[in-house]
Design a protein around this motif. Structure first.
Motif, PDB file in Angstrom:
ATOM      1  N   LEU A 350     -43.290   8.830  39.803  1.00  0.00           N
ATOM      2  CA  LEU A 350     -44.443   9.225  40.607  1.00  0.00           C
ATOM      3  C   LEU A 350     -43.980   9.751  41.967  1.00  0.00           C
ATOM      4  CD1 LEU A 350     -46.789   6.209  39.810  1.00  0.00           C
ATOM      5  CD2 LEU A 350     -46.620   8.399  38.629  1.00  0.00           C
ATOM      6  N   LEU A 351     -44.823  10.555  42.571  1.00  0.00           N
ATOM      7  CA  LEU A 351     -44.446  11.270  43.792  1.00  0.00           C
ATOM      8  C   LEU A 351     -43.885  10.362  44.890  1.00  0.00           C
ATOM      9  CD1 LEU A 351     -44.247  13.904  45.363  1.00  0.00           C
ATOM     10  CD2 LEU A 351     -46.677  13.680  45.940  1.00  0.00           C
ATOM     11  N   PRO A 352     -44.520   9.246  45.236  1.00  0.00           N
ATOM     12  CA  PRO A 352     -43.933   8.391  46.285  1.00  0.00           C
ATOM     13  C   PRO A 352     -42.548   7.881  45.921  1.00  0.00           C
ATOM     14  CG  PRO A 352     -46.204   7.755  45.840  1.00  0.00           C
ATOM     15  CD  PRO A 352     -45.810   8.702  44.758  1.00  0.00           C
ATOM     16  N   ASP A 353     -42.340   7.627  44.628  1.00  0.00           N
ATOM     17  CA  ASP A 353     -41.036   7.141  44.180  1.00  0.00           C
ATOM     18  C   ASP A 353     -39.992   8.252  44.203  1.00  0.00           C
ATOM     19  OD1 ASP A 353     -42.030   4.580  43.745  1.00  0.00           O
ATOM     20  OD2 ASP A 353     -42.666   5.045  41.710  1.00  0.00           O
ATOM     21  N   VAL A 354     -40.417   9.465  43.900  1.00  0.00           N
ATOM     22  CA  VAL A 354     -39.504  10.610  44.001  1.00  0.00           C
ATOM     23  C   VAL A 354     -39.033  10.776  45.441  1.00  0.00           C
ATOM     24  CG1 VAL A 354     -39.330  13.129  43.827  1.00  0.00           C
ATOM     25  CG2 VAL A 354     -40.481  11.833  42.026  1.00  0.00           C
ATOM     26  N   ILE A 355     -39.981  10.687  46.379  1.00  0.00           N
ATOM     27  CA  ILE A 355     -39.631  10.815  47.795  1.00  0.00           C
ATOM     28  C   ILE A 355     -38.674   9.696  48.206  1.00  0.00           C
ATOM     29  CG2 ILE A 355     -40.573  10.708  50.140  1.00  0.00           C
ATOM     30  CD1 ILE A 355     -43.098  12.072  49.011  1.00  0.00           C
ATOM     31  N   ARG A 356     -38.890   8.498  47.681  1.00  0.00           N
ATOM     32  CA  ARG A 356     -37.983   7.380  47.993  1.00  0.00           C
ATOM     33  C   ARG A 356     -36.564   7.674  47.477  1.00  0.00           C
ATOM     34  NH1 ARG A 356     -34.557   5.202  49.145  1.00  0.00           N
ATOM     35  NH2 ARG A 356     -33.959   3.003  49.167  1.00  0.00           N
ATOM     36  N   ILE A 357     -36.469   8.197  46.268  1.00  0.00           N
ATOM     37  CA  ILE A 357     -35.156   8.542  45.717  1.00  0.00           C
ATOM     38  C   ILE A 357     -34.505   9.635  46.560  1.00  0.00           C
ATOM     39  CG2 ILE A 357     -33.983   9.604  43.744  1.00  0.00           C
ATOM     40  CD1 ILE A 357     -36.063   8.223  41.941  1.00  0.00           C
ATOM     41  N   TRP A 358     -35.292  10.618  46.955  1.00  0.00           N
ATOM     42  CA  TRP A 358     -34.737  11.728  47.732  1.00  0.00           C
ATOM     43  C   TRP A 358     -34.247  11.276  49.107  1.00  0.00           C
ATOM     44  CZ3 TRP A 358     -37.804  16.926  46.873  1.00  0.00           C
ATOM     45  CH2 TRP A 358     -37.736  17.262  45.514  1.00  0.00           C
ATOM     46  N   ASP A 359     -34.883  10.242  49.675  1.00  0.00           N
ATOM     47  CA  ASP A 359     -34.370   9.688  50.935  1.00  0.00           C
ATOM     48  C   ASP A 359     -32.891   9.349  50.783  1.00  0.00           C
ATOM     49  OD1 ASP A 359     -36.731   9.809  52.396  1.00  0.00           O
ATOM     50  OD2 ASP A 359     -37.376   7.806  51.815  1.00  0.00           O
ATOM     51  N   SER A 360     -32.558   8.702  49.682  1.00  0.00           N
ATOM     52  CA  SER A 360     -31.165   8.301  49.451  1.00  0.00           C
ATOM     53  C   SER A 360     -30.283   9.480  49.088  1.00  0.00           C
ATOM     54  CB  SER A 360     -31.103   7.241  48.332  1.00  0.00           C
ATOM     55  OG  SER A 360     -31.750   6.049  48.739  1.00  0.00           O
TER      56      SER A 360
END
Length: 420
Positions: A350-360
């Motif tokens: 899901l989008l919020p989780d994608v953004i979390r992965i991209w942070d890393s």
């Protein structure tokens, strides 16, 4: 708000307010994940090399880049509309250069028609993506999942932006918006057909036919535009400026999370310029991953095939039993890792989780080497199911990944990184 979260916000703010940003400290904080309170826009823009480390130069650089983007809009969207306006002039005033049948490949009309081909593909993909990501009623179980997990507004891309592009919507500019161009081009292709004798007939869409993508979204009032229209425009400008690669299906999945991050920033100054800032960050990101989208480079050392094989070679080092099981079942990395790597996992979560992965991912100084470890971690976290499953079961697991806790995945990837 927990004391730990407050402490992290304070740490982020301390780093970002320094005259010279400490890049390693910013990477360390971003690697653990950001949040709206942490001013994600400048953080991401620094990590994607859009903003420099010296804060004093931010104002001038941002002003210059945003004006440059406005110039792109004037030259590539507004001015080409003038060519279309020539349809309204008298027959005596039309020159050969102005004529749509001009065979010169460099003619304005030929360029206009080629642009429309690219635009139609972008429009199809963007609308399909926003349909998949946003429709609360249409998405059924997925929408319920988003609601249960308190996801940000799932209709975001359908809603009107608070900051429509005034340059585009200015009634004094004689041009067609991209939406109008798509509607007119689609209408012509749907209603004009040739019979076997070569006679052109006009036909209306069947009443029971599947609705076209043009009907998937509510038409906004004049002077408004939806967030998905902004995303479409970003991709169109990118395709025009990068004819060597132009637009490739999947780029829409890359630009969406970036735009969402900037357009939902709590600071209105960043939110107002989300379109221009997204364009340049997307351009910088594509400069790093564009080889994944170029088919002729697939088998080179910088291509996607090499990276997929790297996932398996890493898995072989970390979990040879699981590696041999996948090999035994002839489950090739192309069956699942192609999408994982090319789209930076944007279709798996899901989008919020994608953004979390991209942070890393963005914070890792080796850039997308960490993505290979994330993919390997995803395999190892479902090793028991994979070892027990047959080909069909395992393919379903890999193409519809079951674990939704991305923090667990990132933690496992970090362990793999530290164990090297």
């Amino acid at each position: 708000m927990s004391s730990l979260h407050k402490s992290r916000i304070a740490d982020f703010q301390d780093v970002l307010k320094e005259p010279s940003i400490a890049l390693e400290k910013l990477r360390e904080l971003s690697f653990s994940g950001g949040s709206p309170e942490l001013c994600p826009s400048p953080s991401v823009q620094i990590l994607l090399n859009y903003l420099p480390l010296e804060r004093a130069s931010w104002t001038s650089i941002l002003a210059k880049q945003r004006e440059l983007y406005a110039q792109f809009l004037r030259e590539m969207i507004i001015q080409p509309g003038i060519a279309k306006a020539n349809m309204g002039v008298s027959r005596e005033d039309v020159t050969f250069e102005d004529h749509p049948l001009n065979p010169n490949p460099d003619s304005r009309w030929n360029t206009y028609f080629k642009d429309n081909e690219v635009l139609l593909q972008i429009d199809k993909d963007v609308r399909k993506e926003m349909w998949r990501c946003c429709g609360p009623v249409r998405l059924g179980s997925l929408a319920a999942c988003w609601t249960r997990r308190l996801c940000p507004d799932i209709s975001f891309f359908q809603r009107a932006t608070e900051y429509p592009c005034l340059l585009i919507l200015d009634p004094q500019n004689e041009f067609e918006t991209l939406r109008k161009r798509v509607e007119q081009t689609t209408l012509k292709s749907q209603t004009v057909a040739r019979n076997r004798s070569g006679v052109t007939n006009m036909s209306s869409p069947q009443k029971n036919s599947v609705p076209s993508s043009l009907n998937e979204y509510e038409v906004l009032p004049n002077g408004c535009e939806a967030h998905w229209e902004v995303v479409e425009r970003i991709l169109f400008i990118y395709a025009k400026l990068n004819p060597g690669i132009a637009y490739v299906q999947g780029m829409n999945e890359i630009v969406g999370p970036l735009y969402y991050t900037f357009a939902t920033d709590p600071n209105s100054e960043w939110k107002e310029h989300a379109e221009a800032d997204t364009f340049f960050c997307f351009t910088n990101l594509m400069a790093e991953i564009r080889d994944n989208f170029i088919k002729s480079l697939d088998d080179s050392q910088c291509g996607i095939t090499y990276k997929m094989e790297k996932v398996y070679s890493t898995l072989k080092d970390k979990d040879v039993e699981l590696y041999l099981k996948l090999q035994e079942q002839n489950i090739k990395p192309q069956f699942f890792a192609f999408r994982w790597l090319t789209l930076l996992l944007s279709q798996e979560f899901l989008l919020p989780d994608v953004i979390r992965i991209w942070d890393s991912l963005f914070a890792d100084d080796n850039r997308f080497d960490f993505l290979l470890l994330v993919c390997c971690a995803m395999l190892m976290l479902i090793r028991e199911q994979l070892l027990e499953g047959d080909f069909t079961v395992n393919m379903r697991l890999l193409q519809d990944y079951p674990i939704t806790d991305v923090c667990q995945i990132l933690q496992k990837a970090k362990e793999l990184q530290d164990s090297k």
